[in-house]
Design an enzyme around this catalytic site. Structure first.
Site, PDB file in Angstrom:
ATOM      1  N   GLU A 151      16.578 -21.333  19.568  1.00 38.85           N
ATOM      2  CA  GLU A 151      15.227 -20.549  19.060  1.00 38.85           C
ATOM      3  C   GLU A 151      15.061 -19.428  19.531  1.00 38.85           C
ATOM      4  O   GLU A 151      15.077 -19.029  20.674  1.00 38.85           O
ATOM      5  CB  GLU A 151      14.100 -21.736  19.534  1.00 38.85           C
ATOM      6  N   CYS A 170      14.983 -12.367  23.634  1.00 40.80           N
ATOM      7  CA  CYS A 170      15.575 -11.280  22.609  1.00 40.80           C
ATOM      8  C   CYS A 170      15.745 -10.138  23.403  1.00 40.80           C
ATOM      9  O   CYS A 170      14.751  -9.561  23.795  1.00 40.80           O
ATOM     10  CB  CYS A 170      14.881 -11.037  21.375  1.00 40.80           C
ATOM     11  N   ARG A 223       2.932 -21.250  13.910  1.00 35.86           N
ATOM     12  CA  ARG A 223       3.775 -20.768  14.808  1.00 35.86           C
ATOM     13  C   ARG A 223       5.141 -20.608  14.265  1.00 35.86           C
ATOM     14  O   ARG A 223       5.837 -21.727  13.949  1.00 35.86           O
ATOM     15  CB  ARG A 223       3.994 -21.503  16.169  1.00 35.86           C
ATOM     16  N   ARG A 256       8.807 -19.787  13.909  1.00 33.87           N
ATOM     17  CA  ARG A 256      10.134 -19.226  14.659  1.00 33.87           C
ATOM     18  C   ARG A 256      11.387 -19.529  14.174  1.00 33.87           C
ATOM     19  O   ARG A 256      11.668 -20.229  13.006  1.00 33.87           O
ATOM     20  CB  ARG A 256      10.039 -20.246  16.244  1.00 33.87           C
TER      21      ARG A 256
END
Length: 375
Positions: free
Chosen positions: A184, A145, A229, A231
């Protein structure tokens, strides 16, 4: 002097003067021998004056260096961008996919990728021409990102995303027109720049590249992985292929605890008594997370910086020579959904970094199953 990469022996097949990317070129060709997708690499090999007749046969090559995860079927083809250690690749191969191109800039990750798939990924995606990539069905990648430009004049995605790594994904999608893609990212993308980054990405994928796109946050702990986790996943289909709304797979309400994967009598890597007293347990605030074989819950998210022994984000194991240790290699594999047989040819520090940056394989596999069924 830096240690030679584990794929350096490929140099014997190359001219004395050669580009670093030739390792990627010939290893991709070897893994695709006997398929139509090898043709593009074959032409480039000949153009670079590499003796094609010297290159080994795929089976002999893989057997000689014990490559565990080779393509077995060809129900569909895919490319692996920002490949890391190949979490996407493992999941998609398990669903019958054949990888025709991979890209990863990190040298240490390339070594792990080669040890398991017999292929050296091409390097920096910003230097890759989409026309040099064979045709494929599915694009996969966990892209970093980066800051995006604010949405200004309607000048297309070049104006809005130039200078970001997402721009290069968009260029490849635009040029190659795959049937589908799976991307992702961290959940923070949703709120980055007050949500404008996410809106920009969706606008590009849906309106300028003309794909039906759905996005959703999934937690690995809901898919049989002993790790919390979360995502963000983008699933897109070319509109002439699939026009309905993609239904994300359901998770399982029953969580898998880490305790069953904790290795008994593992001696290290230990955390010193001094560090425990002065840092790890300096406050009675519930940090860090301590686990043992009786822990019936998923651990916190494994971070790429785990090797730095951070008390707030870290999960440590009761045991070892000092009474407290870091996670072992096999415990990290379980936390990320990799099989025990997965090879780790790099240092412990790099191992933690690579698993912390990886995708959770079982989540990608469930997504891939649904994508393939809709192709």
């Amino acid at each position: 002097m830096a240690r030679a990469a584990n794929y350096a022996f490929l140099k014997k097949y190359l001219p004395i003067e050669h580009f670093e990317e030739n390792y990627a070129l010939i290893s991709h060709y070897i893994q695709l021998q006997g398929t139509n997708n090898a043709e593009k690499y074959e032409k480039e090999i000949i153009a670079r004056n590499i003796n094609l007749s010297l290159l080994p046969q795929k089976k002999d090559f893989n057997d000689s260096i014990d490559i565990p995860y080779v393509n077995k079927e060809e129900k569909f083809t895919f490319i692996d961008l920002f490949a890391g250690i190949g979490g996407f690749r493992m999941a998609l191969q398990n669903c019958g996919g054949e990888c025709v191109f991979s890209s990863e800039w990190d040298e240490s990750a390339k070594q792990t990728y080669f040890a398991n798939y017999g292929e050296v990924p091409f390097g920096d995606i910003t230097k890759i021409n989409p026309n040099d990539i064979p045709d494929f069905d599915v694009l996969a990648g966990g892209f970093p990102c980066q800051p995006f430009s604010s949405i200004g004049k309607r000048e297309g995605f070049k104006h809005k995303t130039q200078g970001t790594l997402f721009f290069h994904i968009a260029e490849i999608i635009k040029e190659k027109q795959p049937k589908a893609f799976i991307l992702e990212n961290v959940t923070g993308l949703l709120t980055h720049d007050e949500g404008r980054t996410y809106e920009t990405i969706m606008d590009i994928l849906q309106n300028e590249l003309n794909y039906n796109v759905n996005a959703k946050v999934l937690n690995s702990a809901d898919f049989g992985v002993p790790q919390e986790r979360k995502r963000l996943y983008f699933i897109g289909f070319r509109k002439d292929i699939y026009s309905s709304e993609f239904i994300f797979p359901d998770g399982d309400e029953k969580r898998v605890g880490i305790g069953q994967f904790v290795e008994k009598d593992a001696k290290g890597p230990s955390i010193s008594k001094h560090l425990q007293q002065t840092y790890i347990f300096k406050k009675d605030d519930g940090h860090p997370e301590i686990i043992d074989s009786n822990s019936d819950f998923p651990v916190k998210t494994l971070c790429a910086s785990y090797h730095k022994i951070q008390r707030i984000t870290g999960t440590f194991v009761r045991g070892g020579e000092t009474g407290l240790r870091l996670l072992t290699e096999n415990e990290c594999k379980a936390i990320m959904g990799y099989p025990k047989e997965f090879k780790i040819p790099v240092s412990r520090t790099q191992m933690y970094h690579q698993f912390g940056n990886s995708v959770a394989v079982p989540v990608i596999e469930k997504l891939a199953e649904k994508i393939v069924s809709n192709l």
